[in-house]
Design a protein around this motif. Structure first.
Motif, mmCIF file in Angstrom:
data_model
loop_
_atom_site.group_PDB
_atom_site.id
_atom_site.type_symbol
_atom_site.label_atom_id
_atom_site.label_comp_id
_atom_site.label_asym_id
_atom_site.label_seq_id
_atom_site.Cartn_x
_atom_site.Cartn_y
_atom_site.Cartn_z
ATOM 1 N N GLN A 131 0.827 -1.209 -0.058
ATOM 2 C CA GLN A 131 -0.033 0.053 0.030
ATOM 3 C C GLN A 131 0.819 0.973 -0.074
ATOM 4 O OE1 GLN A 131 -3.245 0.537 -0.019
ATOM 5 N NE2 GLN A 131 -3.651 -1.689 -0.255
ATOM 6 N N PRO A 132 0.667 2.282 -0.818
ATOM 7 C CA PRO A 132 1.285 3.520 -0.691
ATOM 8 C C PRO A 132 1.210 4.303 0.241
ATOM 9 C CG PRO A 132 -0.426 3.750 -2.375
ATOM 10 C CD PRO A 132 -0.698 2.181 -1.899
ATOM 11 N N SER A 133 2.111 4.988 0.638
ATOM 12 C CA SER A 133 2.087 5.873 1.476
ATOM 13 C C SER A 133 1.953 7.460 1.394
ATOM 14 C CB SER A 133 3.247 5.964 2.915
ATOM 15 O OG SER A 133 3.392 6.748 3.681
ATOM 16 N N GLU A 134 2.381 7.712 0.199
ATOM 17 C CA GLU A 134 2.288 9.122 -0.588
ATOM 18 C C GLU A 134 1.471 8.967 -1.918
ATOM 19 O OE1 GLU A 134 5.795 11.361 -1.123
ATOM 20 O OE2 GLU A 134 6.829 10.311 0.925
ATOM 21 N N PHE A 135 0.800 10.240 -2.041
ATOM 22 C CA PHE A 135 -0.080 10.099 -3.363
ATOM 23 C C PHE A 135 0.472 11.132 -4.282
ATOM 24 C CE2 PHE A 135 -2.355 7.790 -0.024
ATOM 25 C CZ PHE A 135 -2.999 6.843 -0.914
ATOM 26 N N PRO A 136 0.441 10.981 -5.214
ATOM 27 C CA PRO A 136 0.827 12.095 -6.359
ATOM 28 C C PRO A 136 0.263 13.466 -6.024
ATOM 29 C CG PRO A 136 -0.073 10.284 -7.538
ATOM 30 C CD PRO A 136 -0.384 9.950 -6.155
ATOM 31 N N VAL A 137 1.005 14.420 -6.313
ATOM 32 C CA VAL A 137 0.458 15.875 -5.851
ATOM 33 C C VAL A 137 0.021 16.429 -7.222
ATOM 34 C CG1 VAL A 137 1.284 18.206 -5.047
ATOM 35 C CG2 VAL A 137 2.134 15.937 -3.949
ATOM 36 N N PRO A 138 -1.289 17.212 -7.059
ATOM 37 C CA PRO A 138 -1.794 17.497 -8.367
ATOM 38 C C PRO A 138 -0.960 19.012 -8.833
ATOM 39 C CG PRO A 138 -3.362 17.870 -6.685
ATOM 40 C CD PRO A 138 -2.357 16.985 -6.215
ATOM 41 N N ALA A 139 -0.905 18.919 -9.813
ATOM 42 C CA ALA A 139 -0.344 20.331 -10.595
ATOM 43 C C ALA A 139 -1.257 21.375 -10.932
ATOM 44 C CB ALA A 139 0.760 20.067 -11.568
ATOM 45 N N PHE A 140 -1.059 22.594 -11.139
ATOM 46 C CA PHE A 140 -2.069 23.432 -11.618
ATOM 47 C C PHE A 140 -1.926 23.446 -13.362
ATOM 48 C CE2 PHE A 140 -0.681 25.800 -7.847
ATOM 49 C CZ PHE A 140 -1.962 25.564 -7.050
ATOM 50 N N GLY A 141 -3.008 23.082 -13.720
ATOM 51 C CA GLY A 141 -3.069 23.038 -15.244
ATOM 52 C C GLY A 141 -3.653 24.395 -15.844
ATOM 53 N N GLU A 142 -3.987 24.004 -17.214
ATOM 54 C CA GLU A 142 -4.576 25.171 -17.866
ATOM 55 C C GLU A 142 -6.133 25.880 -17.261
ATOM 56 O OE1 GLU A 142 -5.061 26.809 -22.322
ATOM 57 O OE2 GLU A 142 -4.591 24.824 -22.106
ATOM 58 N N HIS A 143 -6.752 24.600 -16.994
ATOM 59 C CA HIS A 143 -8.256 25.038 -16.595
ATOM 60 C C HIS A 143 -8.531 24.557 -15.207
ATOM 61 C CE1 HIS A 143 -8.941 26.734 -20.589
ATOM 62 N NE2 HIS A 143 -8.697 25.288 -20.949
ATOM 63 N N ASP A 144 -7.825 23.185 -14.713
ATOM 64 C CA ASP A 144 -8.027 22.812 -13.844
ATOM 65 C C ASP A 144 -6.742 21.992 -12.986
ATOM 66 O OD1 ASP A 144 -9.529 21.569 -11.542
ATOM 67 O OD2 ASP A 144 -10.744 20.367 -12.855
ATOM 68 N N LEU A 145 -6.837 21.618 -12.057
ATOM 69 C CA LEU A 145 -5.799 20.725 -11.471
ATOM 70 C C LEU A 145 -5.595 19.569 -12.192
ATOM 71 C CD1 LEU A 145 -6.467 20.824 -7.690
ATOM 72 C CD2 LEU A 145 -4.683 21.850 -8.746
#
Lengths: 125, 207
Positions: B175-189
């Motif tokens: 099981q993962p302990s860290e999850f991908p951090v979303p980035a700021f896209g053009e319109h949405d995360l």
């Protein structure tokens, strides 16, 4: 028969060693048996406030901050002297009044000097 | 680690012998000292502060030690509106917490976006990026509701297994302990949700 007085020091050293080492050994054992370590980029990051750090930590600050701090300190001290002066103003003899004026003139002279040197303009240096 | 027979345990307790297992001891210790992350986002945080203060007193449940650093926290109370600007920071804070870690999604905003769901700048639920253990409805929920959620979390911790196929997630190396951090896209995360964590409910419409 009385025991060797040094025996207590040896017991003390033994307890002092066991006290931190047993929890550390238990934690190590717990990690080996039950809990797999899960390191990651976020967990190992130096900065821990949810914001990604930008640039390096070893930056130089401008030496001008020092001059500003000195000038600030002068007027900080001045305020401390001025408040009791203002409170006791009506009851002061002429000598005390002249003394505080000389003190203020010294500070103002220092400010004029710093001004003339260009210490107050940020971009000149 | 085998389960103790309840009858035998009661009999022993009558004789003055208290029997426990490693799993029970571990869970008992963990559930009674949950350290939350000192972290509030909006008006729900005021209710969280009230819960920690003297009138409601979360210290009765062992959760009064609000830590200002994620390194020392066990529980993240997402208290308030999660804007899209704030979401990456929250995921990063969650990633920086050591295992085992838990999340309480407090209030309508943290669950689904709440009254701002139709807006352009509010995340429609923090469970799109990180796994949530307890949801508290309300706008904002009363301190009693947060205490109830805290007790539910304690119940969950108490029921977690130390070994076997159904053992707790933080003990499972897969099981993962860290999850991908979303980035700021053009319109949405980018991405708008983490598919490993968030499966939107299937909407069935009658024809």
């Amino acid at each position: 028969m009385t025991p060797d007085p040094y025996i207590f020091i040896i017991i003390f050293i033994g307890v002092a060693l066991a006290f931190p080492l047993i929890p550390l050994a238990l934690a190590w054992l717990w990690r080996r048996v039950f809990q797999p370590p899960k390191p990651g980029a976020g967990k190992n990051a130096t900065y821990e406030c949810g914001v990604e750090s930008i640039g390096e930590a070893q930056i130089q600050f401008r030496s001008q901050y020092y001059l500003y701090a000195i000038i600030f300190l002068i007027f900080d001290v001045e305020a401390i002297f001025l408040v009791p002066f203002a409170v006791a103003f009506t009851g002061l003899p002429v000598g005390a009044f002249i003394a505080i004026l000389v003190f203020l003139l010294h500070l103002i002279e220092g400010l004029v000097w710093a001004w003339g040197k260009g210490c107050l303009s940020w971009a000149a240096h | 680690m085998s389960e103790i027979d309840e009858g035998l345990r009661a009999e022993l307790q009558r004789q003055g012998v208290w029997v426990t297992s490693m799993q029970e001891l571990y869970n008992w210790g963990r559930k009674n000292s949950i350290w939350p992350l000192q972290f509030g986002l909006a008006c729900c945080a005021i209710e969280m502060i009230a819960t920690a203060a003297s009138r409601y007193d979360i210290a009765r449940f062992g959760g009064e030690v609000f830590r200002p650093s994620p390194r020392q926290a066990d529980l993240m109370i997402v208290a308030g509106t999660v804007t899209k600007k704030m979401a990456p920071q929250i995921v990063r804070l969650y990633n920086q917490m050591p295992d085992p870690k838990y999340v309480i999604s407090m209030g309508a905003c943290a669950i689904s976006g709440g009254p701002f769901k139709q807006g352009y700048n509010v995340l429609k639920g923090i469970d799109r990026y990180i796994p949530v253990d307890v949801y508290i409805p309300g706008c904002p929920p009363r301190p009693e509701a947060l205490l109830h959620a805290f007790m539910e979390l304690q119940r969950k911790i108490d029921s977690q297994k130390l070994t076997g196929a159904t053992k707790a997630e933080h003990l499972n190396s897969a099981q993962p302990s860290e999850f991908p951090v979303p980035a700021f896209g053009e319109h949405d995360l980018e991405p708008p949700a983490n598919p490993d964590v968030f499966q939107p409910p299937k909407i069935e419409r009658r024809r």
